[in-house]
Design an enzyme around this catalytic site. Structure first.
Site, short mmCIF file in Angstrom:
data_model
loop_
_atom_site.label_atom_id
_atom_site.label_comp_id
_atom_site.label_asym_id
_atom_site.label_seq_id
_atom_site.Cartn_x
_atom_site.Cartn_y
_atom_site.Cartn_z
N GLU A 65 0.55 -4.38 12.94
CA GLU A 65 0.38 -3.46 14.79
C GLU A 65 0.10 -4.20 15.84
OE1 GLU A 65 2.01 -0.26 12.60
OE2 GLU A 65 3.31 -0.18 14.43
N ARG A 102 -5.72 5.49 0.69
CA ARG A 102 -4.80 4.53 0.56
C ARG A 102 -4.34 3.59 -0.57
NH1 ARG A 102 -2.05 3.54 5.77
NH2 ARG A 102 -1.55 5.60 6.15
N THR A 138 5.13 8.57 10.64
CA THR A 138 5.90 7.22 10.22
C THR A 138 6.06 6.64 8.60
OG1 THR A 138 3.99 5.96 11.00
CG2 THR A 138 5.25 6.99 12.83
N CYS A 140 1.02 10.87 9.28
CA CYS A 140 1.70 10.36 10.25
C CYS A 140 3.02 10.05 9.93
CB CYS A 140 1.59 8.69 10.63
SG CYS A 140 2.02 8.28 12.15
N ARG A 182 0.73 -1.13 0.09
CA ARG A 182 0.02 0.09 -0.57
C ARG A 182 0.50 1.76 0.14
NH1 ARG A 182 1.75 3.28 3.96
NH2 ARG A 182 0.98 2.38 6.54
N ARG A 191 4.24 0.74 2.42
CA ARG A 191 4.02 -0.52 3.43
C ARG A 191 4.27 -1.89 1.74
NH1 ARG A 191 4.63 -2.23 8.29
NH2 ARG A 191 4.66 -0.54 9.73
N GLU A 219 -6.77 7.60 7.39
CA GLU A 219 -5.28 8.77 7.79
C GLU A 219 -5.04 9.18 7.32
OE1 GLU A 219 -3.21 6.58 10.78
OE2 GLU A 219 -1.18 7.09 9.26
N ARG A 264 5.65 -8.16 12.28
CA ARG A 264 4.65 -7.68 13.12
C ARG A 264 3.43 -8.91 13.17
NH1 ARG A 264 1.72 -2.62 10.75
NH2 ARG A 264 1.05 -4.11 9.14
C1 CIR Z 1 1.83 6.29 17.56
O1 CIR Z 1 1.93 7.36 17.80
O2 CIR Z 1 2.11 5.27 18.07
C2 CIR Z 1 0.87 6.40 17.18
N1 CIR Z 1 0.46 7.65 16.97
C3 CIR Z 1 0.34 5.34 15.69
C4 CIR Z 1 2.16 5.96 14.78
C5 CIR Z 1 1.97 4.90 14.22
N2 CIR Z 1 1.94 5.29 12.38
C6 CIR Z 1 0.66 4.21 11.87
O3 CIR Z 1 -0.01 3.55 12.42
N3 CIR Z 1 0.27 5.62 10.53
#
Ligand code: CIR
Length: 340
Positions: A298, A213, A257, A255, A110, A264, A209, A293
């Site tokens: 997650e 996506r 990240t 985010c 994705r 990903r 998010e 994971r």
């Molecule tokens: C954190 O700070 O743990 C969450 N805001 C998630 C961080 C990982 N990012 C995501 O899944 N897009």
């Protein structure tokens, strides 16, 4: 609001880097759409178990709040200056990984994208969210035959239909408590929806998010086929929509990240022997810059020895390089599994 008090147990990167000096420098600033530092760190404040604890409300947040975002980006992505966005989105062909289907159950790639000129989901207003949905759904009407399909808006789905799509993982649920605290769930399910190709191997989630996506997947180990299909969709969407992208940070996402390639790429892989040799599995994953994971992604556990293995790097690396690393890493992991 005054200098924010993070939970004493919080190990979030935002807590580590938000010194009183940085806070004082940034607290009075607003992006042109009105996004503030206090809004950006809400999720980290409400969720002591946050890893990062900060979201971007629009593209400008990355430059305006760079004094807090930059150290977080460097630490999370393990990149040092100078780095730059080096896209490499060419079709790719590599040796089959698991042609007898002994290990790899499925492959999924994705990428996240946001539309230039619109606030990101944690800060967008309902009218603009509706405009994003409209623009994306229009673009999705012109997909090539191989990935042609239809867009369904959640508002047009009945409860049981929505449940069916959720259980098939075609639709997406309301975001988790991290996203909730960031404001991403506001007005859910308004202006959210998903596109699915007829064979369900290409999908687009709208206003999750991120605005988009874009997802390609199939029940095989053919990561290259999955990647090439993603490129086909991306090419067509990119020709019709303008994405928020930066020369250094790459594609800009809610985010931090996810910035860079915002990609990903991973597989679900059954590793019955390596499950009992986690040190070796972790070693191989680290060596090839992969993340392991649980089966559901997650923060989930491993079910029937099925691991979710995907790329750890996203920033300062090309999409093609990520895919090659994944391929080499998976080949090494399968080799180890066979020889244990
Ligand atoms: C954190 O700070 O743990 C969450 N805001 C998630 C961080 C990982 N990012 C995501 O899944 N897009």
């Amino acid at each position: 609001m005054g200098f924010p008090r993070f939970h004493p147990d919080s190990c979030a990167l935002v807590k580590r880097y938000l010194t009183p000096e940085v806070y004082e420098q940034l607290a009075c600033l607003k992006t042109r759409t009105g996004f503030t530092l206090d809004a950006a760190i809400q999720s980290g404040l409400c969720n002591p178990d946050s890893h990062i604890g900060i979201y971007a409300g629009d593209a400008e947040a990355y430059s305006l709040f760079a004094p807090i975002l930059d150290p977080i980006i460097h630490a999370y992505h393990a990149v040092e200056d100078p780095f730059e966005h080096r896209p490499g989105l060419d079709p790719i062909l590599l040796a089959p990984l698991d042609p007898d289907k002994n290990f790899i159950v499925s492959s999924r790639i994705r990428v996240a994208r946001n539309l230039k000129g619109f606030s990101f989901p944690c800060h967008i207003g309902s009218q603009d969210r509706g405009q994003v949905e409209f623009s994306v759904s229009q673009a999705l009407r012109k997909m090539p035959r191989e990935i042609d399909g239809k867009y369904l808006s959640f508002k047009d789905l009945g409860r049981s239909q929505m449940q069916d799509f959720l259980s098939q993982r075609l639709a997406f649920p309301k975001g988790d408590r991290f996203q909730d605290a960031a404001g991403i769930n506001r007005n859910f399910p308004d202006s959210r929806g998903f596109f699915s190709s007829r064979n369900e191997q290409f999908m687009v989630w709208v206003n999750e998010e991120d605005h988009l996506r874009i997802i390609s997947m199939e029940s095989s180990s053919d990561v290259c086929g999955v990647f090439n299909r993603l490129l086909l969709g991306l090419d067509h969407l990119g020709a019709q929509l303008r994405f928020a992208v930066d020369e250094k940070y790459g594609f800009l996402t809610s985010c931090p990240t996810n910035i860079g390639t915002a990609m990903r790429a991973g597989v679900h892989i059954c590793l019955r022997r390596l499950e009992k040799h986690q040190d070796l599995l972790n070693h191989l994953a680290n060596q090839h810059h992969l993340q392991i994971r649980g089966t559901g992604g997650e923060n989930t556990s491993v079910d029937r020895a099925i691991f979710d293995i995907s790329n750890k790097q996203r920033l300062g690396i090309s999409e093609n390089r990520i895919l090659r690393n994944l391929h080499t890493g998976l080949a090494a992991i399968i080799h180890a599994e066979k020889n244990l």
